[in-house]
Design an enzyme around this catalytic site. Structure first.
Site, PDB file in Angstrom:
ATOM      1  N   GLU A 323      32.585  90.662  38.546  1.00  0.00           N
ATOM      2  CA  GLU A 323      32.774  89.731  39.652  1.00  0.00           C
ATOM      3  C   GLU A 323      32.175  90.181  40.982  1.00  0.00           C
ATOM      4  O   GLU A 323      32.839  90.176  42.008  1.00  0.00           O
ATOM      5  CB  GLU A 323      34.275  89.445  39.831  1.00  0.00           C
ATOM      6  CG  GLU A 323      34.863  88.709  38.651  1.00  0.00           C
ATOM      7  CD  GLU A 323      36.319  88.318  38.865  1.00  0.00           C
ATOM      8  OE1 GLU A 323      36.640  87.175  38.548  1.00  0.00           O
ATOM      9  OE2 GLU A 323      37.112  89.147  39.337  1.00  0.00           O
TER      10      GLU A 323
HETATM   11  C1  ACM Z   1      38.139  90.355  35.286  1.00  0.00           C
HETATM   12  O1  ACM Z   1      39.050  89.611  34.916  1.00  0.00           O
HETATM   13  N1  ACM Z   1      37.614  90.212  36.496  1.00  0.00           N
HETATM   14  C2  ACM Z   1      37.617  91.395  34.428  1.00  0.00           C
END
Ligand code: ACM
Length: 682
Positions: A323
């Site tokens: 992310e």
């Molecule tokens: C995640 O849920 N950002 C690995």
């Protein structure tokens, strides 16, 4: 269609149900979980009495002596038998032991460790044999789960078991960054993991909202990035030892380059934006990210990971990698110039550049890396393990490129799915992969992200549902019967309760807090059949942050509550003509009456406890819906077909206001709809 009889024994059955669960009364069978690879009931019983003794032979380790000692005490505590044998040790020997545990060598805590064991229970003795002491530890858990009782006392049913795991990597990820989880929380969850043969604790130790592991090289990481809530190195060593004693590996995760605000509070010079930075208090995806274009970032991270490589003995170091939104990279002209100069076309490519400079530093410390699926890139060493979390495509993509993968997609415990939903996820897709590629799928992890959990309720979000995932990861692929899984899951939860896990007991405390008093029965009646609505609804429902109270009904209710599920199974039996016990209709009626009448009683508690005001609509709706359920049951019982007008109006009432309220949903809506539809059928 139809049943007519109601017995006068409803109360007895309902109280029985509270002890055992509906499925449990139906079938008295073994409650092993995970179910063994091979099991044969050989007939007869080994009866326990106070002269029960255990001997550990072969090449036993201290770890195995301690595990056998714990087993003996737990058997004693469950049976009330006063065994004469105390701690087992190399110096203690017994004559004619009742149980022999034999392990031929010390198992090394690593991927692909030998966890197999054989268990042979006959009427005269118990024999547990394993190649390694770790295999023997797994077998000891099976022995504990075998304990049963009848009116003559306690016994082990005679069985022959040959057992080994389907997958070598069976993990639980605990996010101790967003909400800090003290050592006792981690240790009791390690006991839970051991009980269901999970073997990797994936410890998520840093994120935007906190840096939780002490670094002596860079003390400002916790000094400025943790609010004082972190694990000292001494505590970390103790947790690793505690886990190792139970045959469980500990893999730390330090999430980079994004999810990294807490690093930059003390060390802003490695970030991509100038700062200053403060600990993030909200939930979501944030912009702070390491600056991958400056050499000093790698000097810093190299030193940091070297220190952590010395602290954590496991072969794997998790570098996160998920992310990264790239915003702070795009906003920094120097980073943009660097990308241009080095022909790096995109943020994804810049992250690849980062990973490819970071990974060799970590491998220099004799570690292999793992990370979330975003770390996958053409130059990632084949020794790396990829954790698939967004979709099956990443899993298949990684194994086709020759990487080993573990699955977490479908196993996010913070998403409040039912145990059956998690249970039916299988890491290996039905088609599209060669045998060789399938072998690269080495297991998976249940993930407990902690935005909406506190030390008080975390166990109730992990357990018992994670046990269903543990079975998927250990047991043969074709063990998939949901109803039988639940029967055994209820038994596991009781065992975890005895082990000091808090998924059952803390609810009492939370209910008393909500009711602002001791009389919680009507509140419990409601909480027993609601579940948190869903994670995305929560995000929008309130101004959540690290300081939000996690003590409301939504935090007290458990995902997949047992009462609602039992009700649902009973209704299934009624509407499928699946030969329900003759008391099933009576039990369903008893529950519906209680729900119908509950709202009036709950009102009195709400009046003195405004924290509960928000659940008033759902309580009223329960009353209305239960009333309809009772009408449906009347039609069914009297073999009368309900008119279509009534059916339609009833279904409409049921679905009105069924939207989430106070972030919870009623878990008995669908079965009551089934009753109504069934009442209207020919
Ligand atoms: C995640 O849920 N950002 C690995």
């Amino acid at each position: 269609m139809r049943y007519v009889r109601i017995l006068a024994t409803v109360a007895v059955f309902v109280s029985l149900m509270n002890v055992a669960g509906y499925a449990e009364i139906n079938t008295r069978k073994l409650t092993l979980m995970p179910w063994p690879a091979k099991i044969e009931m050989t007939g007869g019983r080994y009866r326990l009495n106070q002269s029960f003794t255990v001997e550990v032979t072969g090449k036993p380790t201290g770890r195995l002596f301690r595990a056998a000692s714990r087993m003996l005490r737990r058997l004693s505590q469950r049976t009330g038998l006063f065994f004469s044998q105390g701690y087992l040790s190399p110096d203690s020997s017994v004559e004619n032991p009742c149980m022999v545990i034999q392990a031929d060598r010390r198992g090394r805590l690593r991927l692909y460790m030998d966890e197999s064991y054989r268990l042979d229970v006959t009427p005269s003795r118990v024999l547990l044999k394993a190649n390694t002491d770790i295999g023997a530890l797994r077998g000891i858990q099976t022995v504990l789960q075998l304990l049963e009782a009848d009116s003559s006392g306690y016994y082990f049913p005679c069985v022959r078991i040959e057992d080994h795991p389907r997958f070598p990597w069976r993990g639980l990820m605990i996010d101790a960054a967003r909400h800090f989880m003290p050592v006792n929380v981690i240790e009791r969850n390690i006991r839970g993991m051991a009980a269901v043969k999970l073997n990797v604790l994936h410890w998520h130790l840093s994120d935007n909202q906190g840096f939780r592991a002490e670094s002596k090289t860079f003390p400002k990481l916790t000094g400025m990035g943790s609010d004082g809530h972190f694990y000292t190195q001494q505590e970390i060593k103790a947790v690793i030892k505690y886990a190792a004693d139970r045959g469980i590996r500990v893999v730390p995760e330090f999430d980079v380059p994004a999810h990294s605000t807490s690093w930059f509070v003390g060390y802003p010079q490695y970030a991509s934006a100038p700062g200053p930075y403060s600990i993030e208090r909200k939930w979501g995806i944030f912009d702070p990210v390491f600056n991958p274009t400056i050499n000093k970032t790698y000097v810093f991270l190299g030193k940091f990971f070297k220190e952590m490589a010395g602290l954590f003995p496991d072969k794997y170091m998790d570098v996160g990698g998920d992310e990264n939104n790239g915003k702070d990279w795009n906003a920094n002209p120097k980073i943009q110039a660097f990308m241009k100069a080095h022909k790096i076309p995109s943020d994804a490519a810049l992250q690849t550049y980062f990973e490819n400079r970071l990974v060799p530093l970590i491998m220099k410390d004799h570690k292999d890396v793992m990370g979330w699926e975003e770390i996958l890139n053409p130059r990632l060493p084949k020794s790396a393990i990829v954790q698939s979390w967004r979709g099956n495509a990443s899993l298949e993509n990684a194994v086709k490129k020759g990487y080993r993968v573990i699955l977490s997609k479908g196993w996010y415990l913070d998403h409040y799915f039912t145990a059956s939903q998690y249970y039916l996820v299988d890491p290996v897709p039905d088609s599209g992969l060669t045998l060789q590629q399938k072998k690269l799928i080495i297991g998976g992890e249940a993930c407990m992200w902690s935005e909406y959990v506190s030390p008080e309720n975390i166990d109730s979000r992990i357990w018992p549902r994670a046990a269903a995932i543990a079975e998927r990861l250990w047991s043969p692929r074709d063990i998939r019967n949901v109803r039988d899984m639940y029967r055994r899951l209820d038994a596991v939860s009781l065992e975890l309760d005895r082990l000091g896990l808090t998924q059952l007991k803390n609810q009492g405390t939370m209910l008393r807090n909500l009711a602002n008093g001791y009389r919680v029965a009507p509140l419990r009646t409601l909480v027993d059949i609601v579940a948190p609505y869903d994670i995305y609804a929560r995000v929008k429902a309130k101004p959540y942050s690290a300081f939000a109270p996690l003590t409301r009904v939504v935090d007290t209710a458990v995902p997949d509550p047992m009462t609602a599920r039992d009700f649902s199974f009973m209704v299934d039996d009624i509407v499928s003509g699946n030969n329900p016990m003759e008391d099933t209709v009576a039990m369903v009626e008893h529950m519906l009456v209680r729900w119908k009448e509950n709202d009036a009683n709950l009102e009195k508690i709400i009046d003195r406890s405004p924290i509960l005001r928000e659940v008033q609509p759902i309580s009223r709706h329960l009353s209305a819906v239960a009333s309809i359920g009772l009408d449906a049951l009347n039609y069914i019982r009297h073999n009368t077909k309900a008119g279509q007008g009534w059916v339609k109006a009833s279904l409409s009432t049921i679905s009105t206001d069924a939207a989430p309220c106070a972030e919870v949903k009623l878990m008995v809506i669908a079965p009551i709809e089934s009753l109504v539809k069934y009442a209207g059928e020919k």
